[in-house]
Design an enzyme around this catalytic site. Structure first.
Site, PDB file in Angstrom:
ATOM      1  N   LYS A   9       1.119  -1.307   0.439  1.00 13.93           N
ATOM      2  CA  LYS A   9      -0.113  -0.082  -0.130  1.00 13.93           C
ATOM      3  C   LYS A   9      -0.117   1.426  -0.174  1.00 13.93           C
ATOM      4  O   LYS A   9       1.929   1.477   0.169  1.00 13.93           O
ATOM      5  CB  LYS A   9      -1.194  -0.034   0.947  1.00 13.93           C
ATOM      6  CG  LYS A   9      -2.132  -1.029   1.255  1.00 13.93           C
ATOM      7  CD  LYS A   9      -3.350  -0.768   2.413  1.00 13.93           C
ATOM      8  CE  LYS A   9      -4.066  -2.867   1.997  1.00 13.93           C
ATOM      9  NZ  LYS A   9      -5.049  -1.992   3.034  1.00 13.93           N
ATOM     10  N   TYR A  49     -11.698  -1.720  -3.960  1.00 14.90           N
ATOM     11  CA  TYR A  49     -13.171  -1.858  -2.658  1.00 14.90           C
ATOM     12  C   TYR A  49     -14.635  -2.045  -2.409  1.00 14.90           C
ATOM     13  O   TYR A  49     -14.449  -1.381  -1.205  1.00 14.90           O
ATOM     14  CB  TYR A  49     -12.241  -0.752  -1.411  1.00 14.90           C
ATOM     15  CG  TYR A  49     -11.019  -1.189  -0.407  1.00 14.90           C
ATOM     16  CD1 TYR A  49     -10.970  -2.710  -0.128  1.00 14.90           C
ATOM     17  CD2 TYR A  49      -9.430  -0.723  -0.872  1.00 14.90           C
ATOM     18  CE1 TYR A  49      -8.729  -2.876   0.225  1.00 14.90           C
ATOM     19  CE2 TYR A  49      -8.203  -1.308  -0.445  1.00 14.90           C
ATOM     20  CZ  TYR A  49      -8.024  -2.321   0.539  1.00 14.90           C
ATOM     21  OH  TYR A  49      -6.971  -2.537   0.606  1.00 14.90           O
ATOM     22  N   PHE A  57     -15.255   3.665   6.617  1.00 15.10           N
ATOM     23  CA  PHE A  57     -13.829   3.841   6.391  1.00 15.10           C
ATOM     24  C   PHE A  57     -13.176   4.082   5.079  1.00 15.10           C
ATOM     25  O   PHE A  57     -11.959   3.817   4.130  1.00 15.10           O
ATOM     26  CB  PHE A  57     -13.247   3.415   7.554  1.00 15.10           C
ATOM     27  CG  PHE A  57     -13.433   1.342   7.081  1.00 15.10           C
ATOM     28  CD1 PHE A  57     -12.599   1.066   6.190  1.00 15.10           C
ATOM     29  CD2 PHE A  57     -13.953   0.989   8.081  1.00 15.10           C
ATOM     30  CE1 PHE A  57     -12.826  -0.478   5.974  1.00 15.10           C
ATOM     31  CE2 PHE A  57     -14.616  -0.715   7.390  1.00 15.10           C
ATOM     32  CZ  PHE A  57     -13.824  -0.879   6.132  1.00 15.10           C
ATOM     33  N   ARG A  85      -2.204 -15.072   4.090  1.00 13.90           N
ATOM     34  CA  ARG A  85      -2.682 -14.203   4.433  1.00 13.90           C
ATOM     35  C   ARG A  85      -2.405 -14.691   6.114  1.00 13.90           C
ATOM     36  O   ARG A  85      -1.861 -13.442   7.476  1.00 13.90           O
ATOM     37  CB  ARG A  85      -4.442 -14.662   5.292  1.00 13.90           C
ATOM     38  CG  ARG A  85      -5.345 -14.666   3.752  1.00 13.90           C
ATOM     39  CD  ARG A  85      -5.693 -13.145   4.417  1.00 13.90           C
ATOM     40  NE  ARG A  85      -6.820 -12.760   5.157  1.00 13.90           N
ATOM     41  CZ  ARG A  85      -7.426 -11.817   4.680  1.00 13.90           C
ATOM     42  NH1 ARG A  85      -7.574 -10.975   4.232  1.00 13.90           N
ATOM     43  NH2 ARG A  85      -8.674 -11.003   5.257  1.00 13.90           N
ATOM     44  N   THR A  91      -5.763  -7.079  10.304  1.00 14.75           N
ATOM     45  CA  THR A  91      -5.765  -6.127   9.885  1.00 14.75           C
ATOM     46  C   THR A  91      -5.359  -4.844  10.842  1.00 14.75           C
ATOM     47  O   THR A  91      -4.036  -4.082   9.953  1.00 14.75           O
ATOM     48  CB  THR A  91      -6.892  -5.639   9.872  1.00 14.75           C
ATOM     49  OG1 THR A  91      -8.123  -6.567   8.759  1.00 14.75           O
ATOM     50  CG2 THR A  91      -7.540  -4.880   9.186  1.00 14.75           C
ATOM     51  N   ARG A 102       2.565  -6.921   8.449  1.00 10.51           N
ATOM     52  CA  ARG A 102       1.743  -5.735   9.493  1.00 10.51           C
ATOM     53  C   ARG A 102       2.857  -5.419  10.567  1.00 10.51           C
ATOM     54  O   ARG A 102       2.358  -4.700  11.083  1.00 10.51           O
ATOM     55  CB  ARG A 102       0.006  -6.148   9.822  1.00 10.51           C
ATOM     56  CG  ARG A 102      -0.450  -5.799   7.820  1.00 10.51           C
ATOM     57  CD  ARG A 102      -1.907  -6.451   7.812  1.00 10.51           C
ATOM     58  NE  ARG A 102      -2.558  -5.814   6.709  1.00 10.51           N
ATOM     59  CZ  ARG A 102      -3.446  -6.264   6.366  1.00 10.51           C
ATOM     60  NH1 ARG A 102      -4.160  -7.209   7.011  1.00 10.51           N
ATOM     61  NH2 ARG A 102      -4.653  -6.284   5.641  1.00 10.51           N
ATOM     62  N   ASN A 112      -2.080   0.011   7.308  1.00 12.32           N
ATOM     63  CA  ASN A 112      -1.419  -1.322   7.543  1.00 12.32           C
ATOM     64  C   ASN A 112      -0.351  -1.939   6.662  1.00 12.32           C
ATOM     65  O   ASN A 112      -0.222  -3.524   6.197  1.00 12.32           O
ATOM     66  CB  ASN A 112      -2.890  -2.648   7.768  1.00 12.32           C
ATOM     67  CG  ASN A 112      -3.553  -2.805   6.865  1.00 12.32           C
ATOM     68  OD1 ASN A 112      -3.146  -2.064   5.829  1.00 12.32           O
ATOM     69  ND2 ASN A 112      -4.476  -3.136   7.248  1.00 12.32           N
ATOM     70  N   HIS A 115      -1.630  -5.516   1.736  1.00  8.42           N
ATOM     71  CA  HIS A 115      -2.997  -6.116   0.963  1.00  8.42           C
ATOM     72  C   HIS A 115      -3.168  -7.724   0.769  1.00  8.42           C
ATOM     73  O   HIS A 115      -2.184  -7.317   0.134  1.00  8.42           O
ATOM     74  CB  HIS A 115      -3.775  -5.522   0.215  1.00  8.42           C
ATOM     75  CG  HIS A 115      -5.299  -6.695  -0.417  1.00  8.42           C
ATOM     76  ND1 HIS A 115      -6.729  -6.377  -0.113  1.00  8.42           N
ATOM     77  CD2 HIS A 115      -5.432  -7.433  -1.137  1.00  8.42           C
ATOM     78  CE1 HIS A 115      -7.382  -7.218  -0.176  1.00  8.42           C
ATOM     79  NE2 HIS A 115      -6.426  -7.774  -0.926  1.00  8.42           N
ATOM     80  N   GLU A 126      -9.149  -9.324  -7.836  1.00 13.00           N
ATOM     81  CA  GLU A 126      -8.778  -8.249  -7.580  1.00 13.00           C
ATOM     82  C   GLU A 126      -7.399  -8.307  -8.786  1.00 13.00           C
ATOM     83  O   GLU A 126      -6.870  -7.086  -8.906  1.00 13.00           O
ATOM     84  CB  GLU A 126      -8.226  -8.651  -6.458  1.00 13.00           C
ATOM     85  CG  GLU A 126      -9.063  -8.207  -5.230  1.00 13.00           C
ATOM     86  CD  GLU A 126      -8.865  -8.782  -3.702  1.00 13.00           C
ATOM     87  OE1 GLU A 126      -9.633  -8.466  -2.795  1.00 13.00           O
ATOM     88  OE2 GLU A 126      -7.762  -9.123  -3.473  1.00 13.00           O
TER      89      GLU A 126
HETATM   90  P1  GDP Z   1      -7.787  -6.874   4.973  1.00 10.83           P
HETATM   91  O1  GDP Z   1      -8.625  -8.053   4.444  1.00 10.83           O
HETATM   92  O2  GDP Z   1      -7.463  -7.355   6.580  1.00 10.83           O
HETATM   93  O3  GDP Z   1      -6.924  -6.042   4.245  1.00 10.83           O
HETATM   94  O4  GDP Z   1      -9.184  -6.133   5.922  1.00 10.83           O
HETATM   95  P2  GDP Z   1     -10.916  -5.414   4.948  1.00 10.83           P
HETATM   96  O5  GDP Z   1     -10.477  -6.003   3.808  1.00 10.83           O
HETATM   97  O6  GDP Z   1     -12.137  -5.640   6.403  1.00 10.83           O
HETATM   98  O7  GDP Z   1     -10.309  -3.794   5.113  1.00 10.83           O
HETATM   99  C1  GDP Z   1     -10.069  -3.601   3.790  1.00 10.83           C
HETATM  100  C2  GDP Z   1      -8.879  -2.285   4.977  1.00 10.83           C
HETATM  101  O8  GDP Z   1      -9.641  -1.168   4.941  1.00 10.83           O
HETATM  102  C3  GDP Z   1      -8.328  -2.942   5.025  1.00 10.83           C
HETATM  103  O9  GDP Z   1      -6.915  -3.709   5.101  1.00 10.83           O
HETATM  104  C4  GDP Z   1      -7.639  -1.451   5.855  1.00 10.83           C
HETATM  105  O10 GDP Z   1      -6.740  -0.847   5.281  1.00 10.83           O
HETATM  106  C5  GDP Z   1      -9.010  -0.889   5.807  1.00 10.83           C
HETATM  107  N1  GDP Z   1      -9.865  -0.659   7.083  1.00 10.83           N
HETATM  108  C6  GDP Z   1     -10.629  -1.943   7.557  1.00 10.83           C
HETATM  109  N2  GDP Z   1     -11.498  -2.080   8.321  1.00 10.83           N
HETATM  110  C7  GDP Z   1     -11.570  -0.805   9.095  1.00 10.83           C
HETATM  111  C8  GDP Z   1     -11.954   0.172  10.196  1.00 10.83           C
HETATM  112  O11 GDP Z   1     -12.487   0.372  10.696  1.00 10.83           O
HETATM  113  N3  GDP Z   1     -10.478   1.581   9.668  1.00 10.83           N
HETATM  114  C9  GDP Z   1     -10.022   2.167   9.084  1.00 10.83           C
HETATM  115  N4  GDP Z   1      -9.256   3.439   9.200  1.00 10.83           N
HETATM  116  N5  GDP Z   1      -9.403   1.144   8.393  1.00 10.83           N
HETATM  117  C10 GDP Z   1      -9.585   0.150   7.635  1.00 10.83           C
END
Ligand code: GDP
Length: 172
Positions: A9, A49, A57, A85, A91, A102, A112, A115, A126
């Protein structure tokens, strides 16, 4: 499956950690099948996304993901999705296990560092935002053409020696 998708990222690229992260992936046994450093537009980030479009968010996430260059990659390893993963971590970097990418390079839930696709199907969806099929096929094509050249090379070498041998036999 054996393939998955990852994206380093903008926070990690800005912090100049992208080469270290790629090395981390390679050290964990992944092969890089396709690699591309580029900037996503807001629209690209929205498409990427789309599953989160109703979350609070979403907008800041789209801003962040289009704020600078990212490094997208298709990776190959047995059981690729789960394996990736595992080494990427939770996350939220604070909740991520010691030694995960991470934990090492992420600084906040949004920032973080990396992805990782969560299923074979999502990986394909994707990577198609970042790569053409030809980008992914090419490494298979390359290994195939290398195989053919080595095979043909061996054939000519053995034919040459066989013919030398028969000349020598005739000559007594
Ligand atoms: P991942 O699969 O671990 O990447 O998580 P998700 O698919 O749930 O979310 C996608 C991305 O959105 C995450 O990697 C974070 O960069 C962001 N994100 C997810 N949840 C949150 C949140 O609660 N707050 C904020 N600020 N960013 C979030």
């Amino acid at each position: 499956g054996n393939l998955t998708f990852t994206m380093i990222k903008p926070d990690a690229v800005k912090a100049n950690n992208h080469a270290k992260i790629l090395q981390h992936l390679i050290d964990a046994g992944f092969r890089i099948v396709a690699l591309r450093m580029w900037c996503m537009s807001r629209n690209d980030a929205k498409r990427f996304y789309a599953v989160h479009k109703d979350k609070e968010f979403f907008e800041p996430l789209v801003d962040f993901m289009s704020s600078g260059p990212i490094v997208a990659a298709v990776l190959e390893k047995e059981n690729a999705v789960a394996e990736l993963r595992k080494i990427v971590g939770a996350t939220d970097p604070e909740e991520a296990a010691e030694g995960t990418i991470r934990k090492l390079y992420g600084t906040a839930r949004r920032y973080n560092a990396i992805h990782a696709s969560d299923s074979d199907e999502n990986a394909r969806t994707e990577w198609s935002i970042h790569f053409t099929e030809a980008d992914i096929i090419c490494h298979i094509a390359c290994s195939f053409s290398n195989f053919i050249s080595v095979f043909v090379g061996c054939m000519f070498t053995s034919m040459f020696f066989a013919s030398r041998l028969s000349v020598m036999k005739k000559a007594g």
